[in-house]
Design a protein around this motif. Sequence first.
Motif, short mmCIF file in Angstrom:
data_model
loop_
_atom_site.label_atom_id
_atom_site.label_comp_id
_atom_site.label_asym_id
_atom_site.label_seq_id
_atom_site.Cartn_x
_atom_site.Cartn_y
_atom_site.Cartn_z
N ASN A 39 0.83 -1.21 0.00
CA ASN A 39 0.00 0.00 0.00
C ASN A 39 0.86 1.26 0.00
OD1 ASN A 39 -2.32 -1.48 0.02
ND2 ASN A 39 -2.81 -1.14 2.17
N ALA A 40 1.93 1.23 0.80
CA ALA A 40 2.83 2.39 0.87
C ALA A 40 3.48 2.62 -0.49
CB ALA A 40 3.88 2.16 1.95
N ASP A 42 2.26 1.68 -3.42
CA ASP A 42 1.23 2.18 -4.35
C ASP A 42 1.06 3.68 -4.19
OD1 ASP A 42 0.76 -0.36 -5.19
OD2 ASP A 42 -1.17 -0.62 -4.15
N ALA A 43 0.98 4.13 -2.93
CA ALA A 43 0.75 5.55 -2.66
C ALA A 43 1.93 6.38 -3.15
CB ALA A 43 0.54 5.77 -1.16
N ASP A 81 5.15 6.38 4.69
CA ASP A 81 5.49 6.69 3.31
C ASP A 81 5.27 8.17 3.05
OD1 ASP A 81 2.75 7.23 2.03
OD2 ASP A 81 2.41 5.23 2.88
N LEU A 95 -10.91 3.03 3.91
CA LEU A 95 -10.71 2.17 5.08
C LEU A 95 -11.97 2.05 5.91
CD1 LEU A 95 -7.18 3.46 6.20
CD2 LEU A 95 -7.76 1.62 4.62
N GLY A 128 -4.69 -9.98 -0.24
CA GLY A 128 -4.22 -8.86 -1.06
C GLY A 128 -4.84 -8.81 -2.44
N GLY A 131 -8.40 -6.76 -2.62
CA GLY A 131 -8.59 -5.35 -2.31
C GLY A 131 -8.93 -5.06 -0.87
N GLY A 133 -6.37 -5.90 1.68
CA GLY A 133 -5.12 -6.24 2.34
C GLY A 133 -4.85 -5.45 3.62
N THR A 181 1.50 8.96 4.58
CA THR A 181 0.77 8.17 5.56
C THR A 181 1.74 7.46 6.50
OG1 THR A 181 -1.00 7.78 3.95
CG2 THR A 181 -0.92 6.29 5.84
P1 ADP Z 1 -5.94 -2.28 -2.05
O1 ADP Z 1 -4.53 -1.90 -1.74
O2 ADP Z 1 -6.02 -3.56 -2.82
O3 ADP Z 1 -6.75 -1.20 -2.69
P2 ADP Z 1 -6.16 -2.25 0.78
O4 ADP Z 1 -7.14 -2.79 1.77
O5 ADP Z 1 -4.77 -2.72 0.97
O6 ADP Z 1 -6.67 -2.60 -0.65
O7 ADP Z 1 -6.18 -0.67 0.83
C1 ADP Z 1 -7.40 0.01 0.65
C2 ADP Z 1 -7.19 1.41 0.15
O8 ADP Z 1 -6.72 2.24 1.21
C3 ADP Z 1 -6.15 1.59 -0.92
O9 ADP Z 1 -6.68 1.34 -2.21
C4 ADP Z 1 -5.75 3.04 -0.77
O10 ADP Z 1 -6.67 3.88 -1.44
C5 ADP Z 1 -5.90 3.27 0.71
N1 ADP Z 1 -4.59 3.18 1.37
C6 ADP Z 1 -4.12 2.16 2.11
N2 ADP Z 1 -2.86 2.41 2.53
C7 ADP Z 1 -2.53 3.64 2.05
C8 ADP Z 1 -1.36 4.48 2.14
N3 ADP Z 1 -0.27 4.09 2.80
N4 ADP Z 1 -1.40 5.69 1.53
C9 ADP Z 1 -2.50 6.09 0.84
N5 ADP Z 1 -3.61 5.36 0.72
C10 ADP Z 1 -3.64 4.13 1.31
#
Ligand code: ADP
Length: 623
Positions: A39-40, A42-43, A81, A95, A128, A131, A133, A181
């Motif tokens: 997630n970190a 991705d962000a 991150d 969330l 994971g 969606g 995780g 975050t």
């Molecule tokens: P996914 O990663 O598959 O979308 P997750 O449950 O892991 O599902 O995360 C849900 C959502 O929360 C992410 O799509 C993202 O929008 C947000 N998110 C989670 N962690 C972060 C982060 N570190 N920074 C920004 N957004 C986050």
Amino acid sequence: MSNKIESREFQTEIRQLLDIVINSLYTGRDIFLRELISNAADATEKLRYCKLVEDGALDPERPLEINIDTDEEARTLTISDNGIGMTKEELIENLGTIAHSGSKEFIRQLAEVKKDSPKGEADLSLIGQFGVGFYSAFMVAEKVTLYTRSFREGSDSWIWTSDGTGSYTIEPGDDSILSGTKIVLSLKADAADYSKADNIKRIIKQYSSFVPFPVKVNGEKANTVEAIWTKNSSEISEEEYVEFYKYIANAYDEPTYRLHFSSDAPLSIRALLYVPGENLERFGFNRMERGVNLFCKKILIQEKSEAIVPEWMRFVRGIIDSEELPLNISRETLQENALVAKLNRVVTGRFLKFLEQQAKSDSAKYNEFWKKFNRFIKEGAATDFTHKDGLVRLLRFESNLTKEEELISLDDYVARMKEGQQAIYYINGSSREAIESGPYLEVFKDKGIEVLYTYDPVDDYILDNLREYQGKKIVAAEQDTKDLPDIEQPEEQATEEINQDELQELLSWFKTNLGEKVTEVRASKRLVDSPAIILSPYGSHSMQKIMMQMTGEKENIPAGILELNSKHKIIKGINELRKANDPFAKEAAEQVLETAQLAAGLILDQRNMVGRLYNILERAVSQ
Ligand code: ADP
Ligand code: MG
């Protein structure tokens, strides 16, 4: 500030998921770290992309990296991150609720498995891929505190907390919270090991070595950042390839196939594609999302891109990198971009060629692949006109000349066609036994001609549409066709045949009595053991059945051609009854037709037949 704390309920499905996550016994809790790091990452990736597209400069003070800090004494683990962060609305959206219906299905199945497992264990390793995780954090944390601020100019900071039991709180944060975050896990007593740096480094090595940004544990880099697809395959070990697959596919299985290639003409492409070890759709999970990520010079342009591979290729995982793409290409218009469409075509063609080579070099392995993934190839063959040739070459069938589970291709079929054989034949049935006990195979058996077995209506659809392969017509065995050779009957039986004049009378008598239910009645040249057969004027019976099921039509079977075996005892018997003007002749004729329809699988509602069958039985037992 405490008066600004808002408490909110999780959506029902998330409550159910959390209940499983918190109350299950599980092995393999390590994966929570992979989920949070991913997630970190991705962000961070999103931030880099947004800045690029908007021409904004990256803040030199805030490098694109992920920091993990451990505190054994406080029993906490912190993951930070400098990515895009979240606004309050995004927090609630991301969330607290679940967007994908696929995730709901995953949760339902998890709950089911858990109920049936004697030890109350649940397999969360797929979390994971669905969606959700983030929630795996509650496997190890009794409390999660998340500090976040969106990178957008003028955004406020927020603090999100939850112990994972039904609700969470949101409150405004202060100025010390920077964009990005930070997640603080207060670890459960039995998860204290996750506050040890060495343990964390070990897990990063195992699951997160391919994260494209530095991951630092207490300030020290713990991963090697590299885009392995840009290296030569000779520089990549087998192990690295597998690890990379697990990383990008969020998977724990071993890939079935791997295709790593680069080309410079007509386009510069570097691609690393994997066929997974298992096909989840096969086990009743929802339709998969596409799994190929699109890069330009190692920078992620679009995750799970729908533009870069056709829909039937959704089972493939991997990356495609092309330096010809403009970096600031808008994701919304990717689908219409001509260059992307061209990339799609080239890569798909290459992938199909690869599968064809694999089938040639190791057919046993290919058959395993076929067993698991044939749905996708068939879907492609039925829908993807551009790649139809390549897809059709990958189809596999059993036949009357193969053993059970032995598979042949259309090329194999053509290569061993009998001399003078005009067409490629196929026949549909629910199983080998069902096909082989029916009347349609008789002539082919007699002649030693090969007939492909199709157990799946999609096969018939594909073959029906294809019409021709390598210049040979494709013909359903149930079809009215002139392409069949006659059966030569043994001499002594031929003398028993009904004489020609009488036969013509019998045929027109049948037609008069059956009326609209048949288009034609004629003498058959293709029957050996059966008294009659129904032939389709259109194509295969299974296409007719599909139509009947779609229209809800159960009783009005479309009229076909009835062919009679004039050497058969039943037909000769009916002829005698007819000559004696016995009314039973008509009843027997109707039953012959319906039995032939039954053998063709065309009778969906047998009720009408039952009364007549009893009449016939009564007559048989009273003689
Ligand atoms: P996914 O990663 O598959 O979308 P997750 O449950 O892991 O599902 O995360 C849900 C959502 O929360 C992410 O799509 C993202 O929008 C947000 N998110 C989670 N962690 C972060 C982060 N570190 N920074 C920004 N957004 C986050
Ligand atoms: Mg995630």
